[in-house]
Design a protein around this motif. Sequence first.
Motif, PDB file in Angstrom:
ATOM      1  N   ASP A   6       6.410  -8.345  -3.957  1.00  0.00           N
ATOM      2  CA  ASP A   6       5.688  -7.147  -5.014  1.00  0.00           C
ATOM      3  C   ASP A   6       5.079  -6.314  -3.894  1.00  0.00           C
ATOM      4  OD1 ASP A   6       5.177  -6.074  -7.414  1.00  0.00           O
ATOM      5  OD2 ASP A   6       3.397  -7.172  -7.682  1.00  0.00           O
ATOM      6  N   THR A  26       9.698  -5.512  -5.883  1.00  0.00           N
ATOM      7  CA  THR A  26       9.352  -4.714  -7.007  1.00  0.00           C
ATOM      8  C   THR A  26       8.187  -3.928  -6.622  1.00  0.00           C
ATOM      9  OG1 THR A  26       7.984  -6.597  -7.643  1.00  0.00           O
ATOM     10  CG2 THR A  26       9.952  -6.619  -8.878  1.00  0.00           C
ATOM     11  N   ASN A  28       5.252  -0.615  -7.988  1.00  0.00           N
ATOM     12  CA  ASN A  28       4.818   0.175  -9.160  1.00  0.00           C
ATOM     13  C   ASN A  28       4.246   1.574  -8.734  1.00  0.00           C
ATOM     14  OD1 ASN A  28       2.273  -0.754  -8.724  1.00  0.00           O
ATOM     15  ND2 ASN A  28       2.626  -2.496  -9.637  1.00  0.00           N
ATOM     16  N   LYS A  87      12.690   0.669 -13.357  1.00  0.00           N
ATOM     17  CA  LYS A  87      11.769   0.044 -14.289  1.00  0.00           C
ATOM     18  C   LYS A  87      11.056   0.990 -15.132  1.00  0.00           C
ATOM     19  CE  LYS A  87       7.839  -2.970 -12.271  1.00  0.00           C
ATOM     20  NZ  LYS A  87       6.930  -3.179 -11.321  1.00  0.00           N
ATOM     21  N   SER A 131       9.737  -8.081 -17.176  1.00  0.00           N
ATOM     22  CA  SER A 131       8.613  -8.562 -16.319  1.00  0.00           C
ATOM     23  C   SER A 131       7.344  -8.852 -17.098  1.00  0.00           C
ATOM     24  CB  SER A 131       8.076  -7.353 -15.419  1.00  0.00           C
ATOM     25  OG  SER A 131       9.253  -7.259 -14.537  1.00  0.00           O
ATOM     26  N   PHE A 133       3.490 -10.069 -17.308  1.00  0.00           N
ATOM     27  CA  PHE A 133       2.529 -10.229 -16.304  1.00  0.00           C
ATOM     28  C   PHE A 133       1.666 -11.487 -16.409  1.00  0.00           C
ATOM     29  CE2 PHE A 133       2.102  -5.599 -14.721  1.00  0.00           C
ATOM     30  CZ  PHE A 133       3.533  -5.184 -14.740  1.00  0.00           C
ATOM     31  N   ARG A 136      -2.461 -10.959 -15.316  1.00  0.00           N
ATOM     32  CA  ARG A 136      -3.209 -10.054 -15.872  1.00  0.00           C
ATOM     33  C   ARG A 136      -3.547 -10.936 -17.081  1.00  0.00           C
ATOM     34  NH1 ARG A 136      -1.438  -3.728 -14.789  1.00  0.00           N
ATOM     35  NH2 ARG A 136      -1.081  -4.064 -12.447  1.00  0.00           N
ATOM     36  N   ALA A 167       5.861 -11.650 -13.088  1.00  0.00           N
ATOM     37  CA  ALA A 167       5.293 -10.653 -12.518  1.00  0.00           C
ATOM     38  C   ALA A 167       3.732 -11.087 -12.523  1.00  0.00           C
ATOM     39  CB  ALA A 167       5.455  -9.317 -12.809  1.00  0.00           C
ATOM     40  N   SER A 168       2.958 -10.044 -11.590  1.00  0.00           N
ATOM     41  CA  SER A 168       1.691 -10.454 -11.666  1.00  0.00           C
ATOM     42  C   SER A 168       1.221 -11.780 -11.300  1.00  0.00           C
ATOM     43  CB  SER A 168       0.928 -10.109 -12.914  1.00  0.00           C
ATOM     44  OG  SER A 168      -0.466 -10.038 -12.637  1.00  0.00           O
ATOM     45  N   ARG A 170      -0.265 -14.538  -8.862  1.00  0.00           N
ATOM     46  CA  ARG A 170      -1.349 -14.646  -7.709  1.00  0.00           C
ATOM     47  C   ARG A 170      -1.444 -15.640  -7.001  1.00  0.00           C
ATOM     48  NH1 ARG A 170      -4.856 -11.320 -11.173  1.00  0.00           N
ATOM     49  NH2 ARG A 170      -3.756  -9.615 -11.903  1.00  0.00           N
ATOM     50  N   THR A 187       7.896 -12.291  -8.483  1.00  0.00           N
ATOM     51  CA  THR A 187       7.630 -11.584  -7.837  1.00  0.00           C
ATOM     52  C   THR A 187       5.930 -11.556  -7.475  1.00  0.00           C
ATOM     53  OG1 THR A 187       7.610  -9.087  -7.099  1.00  0.00           O
ATOM     54  CG2 THR A 187       6.971  -9.607  -9.721  1.00  0.00           C
TER      55      THR A 187
HETATM   56  C1  E4P Z   1       5.241  -6.196 -10.701  1.00  0.00           C
HETATM   57  O1  E4P Z   1       6.446  -5.829 -11.371  1.00  0.00           O
HETATM   58  C2  E4P Z   1       4.084  -5.641 -11.199  1.00  0.00           C
HETATM   59  O2  E4P Z   1       3.706  -4.474 -11.183  1.00  0.00           O
HETATM   60  C3  E4P Z   1       2.929  -6.349 -10.569  1.00  0.00           C
HETATM   61  O3  E4P Z   1       3.442  -7.745 -10.314  1.00  0.00           O
HETATM   62  C4  E4P Z   1       1.673  -6.530 -11.165  1.00  0.00           C
HETATM   63  O4  E4P Z   1       0.793  -7.083 -10.458  1.00  0.00           O
HETATM   64  P1  E4P Z   1      -0.835  -7.217 -10.576  1.00  0.00           P
HETATM   65  O5  E4P Z   1      -1.324  -7.533 -11.877  1.00  0.00           O
HETATM   66  O6  E4P Z   1      -1.388  -8.263  -9.539  1.00  0.00           O
HETATM   67  O7  E4P Z   1      -1.234  -5.669 -10.043  1.00  0.00           O
END
Ligand code: E4P
Length: 215
Positions: A6, A26, A28, A87, A131, A133, A136, A167-168, A170, A187
């Motif tokens: 990512d 990925t 953004n 996307k 995706s 998140f 988040r 996604a997101s 961590r 990702t």
């Molecule tokens: C991927 O597609 C997302 O845009 C990304 O994983 C967001 O991650 P973040 O919440 O750490 O910014």
Amino acid sequence: MKFFIDTANLAQIKEAQDLGILDGVTTNPSLMAKEGIKGEKNILKHYVDICKAVTGDVSAEVIATDYAGIVKEGERLAKLHKQIVVKVPMIKDGIKAIKYFSEKGIRTNCTLVFSAGQALLAAKAGATYVSPFVGRLDDVSTDGLQLIEDIRIIYDNFGYETQILAASVRHPMHIIECATIGADVVTCPLNVILALLKHPLTDIGLAQFLADAKK
Ligand code: E4P
């Protein structure tokens, strides 16, 4: 389970690709801005450079938020390279556009997904990837991994082929939990992938073996 990185940072993408375990990328708009990539021409070139650096899918996000704009921008992105996945944000016009792309054979990644209902709509519209998140949601005291579990059950109930792209992500435990639940893809940044390598007993054991090998 597929591993996507990512980031829009080419050096990190190449490092992950060299490891031999990378399945895609990925990006953004925030990640592109972080690398200082500005202007349409430079942004499009950067997507092509990323595609050349990896063998798998590369998600490129549209900026438009109206149906006609998303379709125009998405078709342009898809023409850039065969590895590009368009996307699209989880909004009403985004869902309409995903349906259009799916009928045209253009692959999509429905992004900014925070509920099972949104994931159900993305699958019905024919998204290639959805995706959710995870991080988040965790940030606002909601269980991000529970969402992955719910989407897995819903997609399996009806045989939706949309791939769950967690996604997101961590930290390493997010990856382990996603694998346990059965997410199709995670990702995350390179440091999170590399953190999977680490265990103090590996380091202690290796030091001991190397010391004994000298005896
Ligand atoms: C991927 O597609 C997302 O845009 C990304 O994983 C967001 O991650 P973040 O919440 O750490 O910014």
